[in-house]
Design a protein around this motif. Structure first.
Motif, mmCIF file in Angstrom:
data_model
loop_
_atom_site.group_PDB
_atom_site.id
_atom_site.type_symbol
_atom_site.label_atom_id
_atom_site.label_comp_id
_atom_site.label_asym_id
_atom_site.label_seq_id
_atom_site.Cartn_x
_atom_site.Cartn_y
_atom_site.Cartn_z
ATOM 1 N N ASP A 29 -63.763 40.373 45.693
ATOM 2 C CA ASP A 29 -64.083 41.749 45.315
ATOM 3 C C ASP A 29 -62.817 42.364 44.710
ATOM 4 O OD1 ASP A 29 -64.649 44.455 45.193
ATOM 5 O OD2 ASP A 29 -65.692 44.516 47.109
ATOM 6 N N VAL A 30 -62.771 42.501 43.376
ATOM 7 C CA VAL A 30 -61.562 42.915 42.659
ATOM 8 C C VAL A 30 -61.638 44.388 42.275
ATOM 9 C CG1 VAL A 30 -60.177 42.591 40.583
ATOM 10 C CG2 VAL A 30 -61.094 40.603 41.781
ATOM 11 N N SER A 31 -60.572 45.120 42.561
ATOM 12 C CA SER A 31 -60.414 46.498 42.094
ATOM 13 C C SER A 31 -59.179 46.560 41.207
ATOM 14 C CB SER A 31 -60.258 47.460 43.278
ATOM 15 O OG SER A 31 -61.429 47.503 44.059
ATOM 16 N N LEU A 32 -59.353 47.043 39.988
ATOM 17 C CA LEU A 32 -58.250 47.200 39.047
ATOM 18 C C LEU A 32 -57.859 48.664 39.013
ATOM 19 C CD1 LEU A 32 -59.466 44.897 36.131
ATOM 20 C CD2 LEU A 32 -58.011 44.299 38.074
ATOM 21 N N ASN A 33 -56.661 48.957 39.490
ATOM 22 C CA ASN A 33 -56.236 50.347 39.632
ATOM 23 C C ASN A 33 -54.719 50.390 39.569
ATOM 24 O OD1 ASN A 33 -55.724 52.990 40.359
ATOM 25 N ND2 ASN A 33 -57.146 52.992 42.080
ATOM 26 N N ASP A 34 -54.158 51.107 38.598
ATOM 27 C CA ASP A 34 -52.706 51.174 38.470
ATOM 28 C C ASP A 34 -52.073 52.034 39.556
ATOM 29 O OD1 ASP A 34 -53.360 49.817 36.140
ATOM 30 O OD2 ASP A 34 -51.688 50.680 35.040
ATOM 31 N N ALA A 35 -52.828 52.947 40.139
ATOM 32 C CA ALA A 35 -52.305 53.770 41.225
ATOM 33 C C ALA A 35 -52.266 52.969 42.520
ATOM 34 C CB ALA A 35 -53.164 55.017 41.406
ATOM 35 N N LEU A 36 -51.365 53.346 43.451
ATOM 36 C CA LEU A 36 -51.235 52.645 44.712
ATOM 37 C C LEU A 36 -52.373 53.025 45.650
ATOM 38 C CD1 LEU A 36 -47.391 53.036 45.313
ATOM 39 C CD2 LEU A 36 -48.612 51.202 44.151
ATOM 40 N N VAL A 37 -52.860 52.050 46.412
ATOM 41 C CA VAL A 37 -53.933 52.313 47.365
ATOM 42 C C VAL A 37 -53.440 52.003 48.774
ATOM 43 C CG1 VAL A 37 -55.705 51.752 45.673
ATOM 44 C CG2 VAL A 37 -54.903 49.975 47.237
ATOM 45 N N ASN A 38 -54.079 52.625 49.756
ATOM 46 C CA ASN A 38 -53.803 52.342 51.149
ATOM 47 C C ASN A 38 -54.668 51.166 51.571
ATOM 48 O OD1 ASN A 38 -54.316 52.551 54.143
ATOM 49 N ND2 ASN A 38 -52.780 54.158 53.919
ATOM 50 N N LEU A 39 -54.039 50.074 52.007
ATOM 51 C CA LEU A 39 -54.787 48.872 52.309
ATOM 52 C C LEU A 39 -55.788 49.082 53.434
ATOM 53 C CD1 LEU A 39 -52.381 47.707 50.606
ATOM 54 C CD2 LEU A 39 -52.601 45.631 51.974
#
Length: 313
Positions: free
Chosen positions: A125-135
């Protein structure tokens, strides 16, 4: 023995799916059974976790706090069980992978079919996002991050490094001239990101010393891919990773500039993941695969898993 784990799972699935009916499909239960499980959880806690309406479920402030803690608890439980089975278990299940859009499009997605063929029981399940995410909040198994790591409990495996390139389209340089030193950028249109990055400014080496220079322009983008397209169209100058602009430079669509001022300007790339023990079989398989494929463009990857700091969750 009570069914607290089942109630927590029903709550989290309902939040993710947006309704009891959608959660019931995932859990292979009836909507009324899922609703009762969440109701029992709320009754035991003595607080309302969800606001119900005919259209959607909405988290209360107590629900938001409980969701974060519950996700961490279930993740730790998965890690505990995986630590006993990782050596003999075949990789299987859903693996959530987060990374920047340019790195995903240019480096990971092209080789991902090989991973899926090798491990057919893993769903990526891939999410492409340049912003940082909380794991934890995003229930992410692996996040690929660029730049220096910050102190935290996240674990990191170094994949390699990527070289930065400052470049512009030939038509832009013909129209505005070619900068010969970093100070010349003050008279140029520099395209930049619209979110805070781990290191602000563009790095240049002047008189042997590394300096961070602020730049400005009339376009800000949320993705390196957006900046690349604008630069190729002649909108201005960009500073992007070599893996993103290398093909454009080879084809003559972009021209590297100020190379003598940022030679050796590289950025480490890490795969970050949660957990204190041995990672699950599917996480370990993906980490090994990313290293094996040498996804970054320069510098040999590290072969060991180490504890490092957090790259902004």
């Amino acid at each position: 023995m009570d069914n607290r784990t089942g109630e927590i799972e029903a709550f989290l699935r309902s939040v993710d799916a947006g309704s009891f009916a959608a959660a019931a499909q995932q859990l292979r239960q009836t909507p009324s059974a899922v609703s009762r499980s969440v109701g029992r959880l709320e009754a035991r806690l003595g607080v309302r976790l969800l606001q119900r309406s005919t259209r959607a479920l909405t988290l209360t402030p107590e629900g938001e706090a409980y969701q974060r803690r519950a996700q961490a608890i279930l993740h730790d439980l998965d890690e505990l069980e995986a630590s006993f089975t990782a050596d003999r278990a075949e990789p299987r299940g859903r693996l959530r992978l987060n990374m920047s859009a340019p790195f995903g499009l240019h480096r990971v997605l092209p080789v991902l079919p090989e991973f899926l063929e090798r491990y057919p029981k893993v769903t990526v399940d891939v999410s492409l996002n340049d912003a940082l995410v909380n794991l934890v909040d995003e229930r992410t198994d692996i996040a690929i991050r660029h730049g220096p790591l910050r102190d935290s409990s996240l674990r990191a495996r170094k994949l390699g490094s990527s070289r930065w390139i400052v470049a512009a389209a030939p038509c832009y340089l013909e129209r505005r001239g070619t900068p010969n030193k970093p100070d010349d950028l003050d008279a140029h249109n520099c395209l930049n990101f619209n979110f805070r990055r781990s290191i602000e400014g563009w790095s240049f080496r002047v008189a042997g010393a590394l300096q961070q220079r602020s730049v400005s322009g009339n376009f800000l983008g949320s993705s390196g891919e957006a900046l690349r397209v604008m630069a190729v169209s002649g909108a201005g100058i960009v500073r992007l990773a070599h893996f993103l602009v290398g093909a454009d430079i080879a084809a003559g669509r972009l021209v590297p500039i100020l190379g003598s001022c940022h030679d050796g300007d590289t950025e480490d790339i890490h795969a970050l993941y949660l957990g204190q023990g041995r990672p699950s079989a599917r996480v370990r398989a993906m980490l090994d695969f990313l290293v094996e494929c040498k996804t970054p463009s320069v510098c040999p990857p590290s072969a060991s898993i180490t504890d490092h700091g957090r790259q902004g969750q």
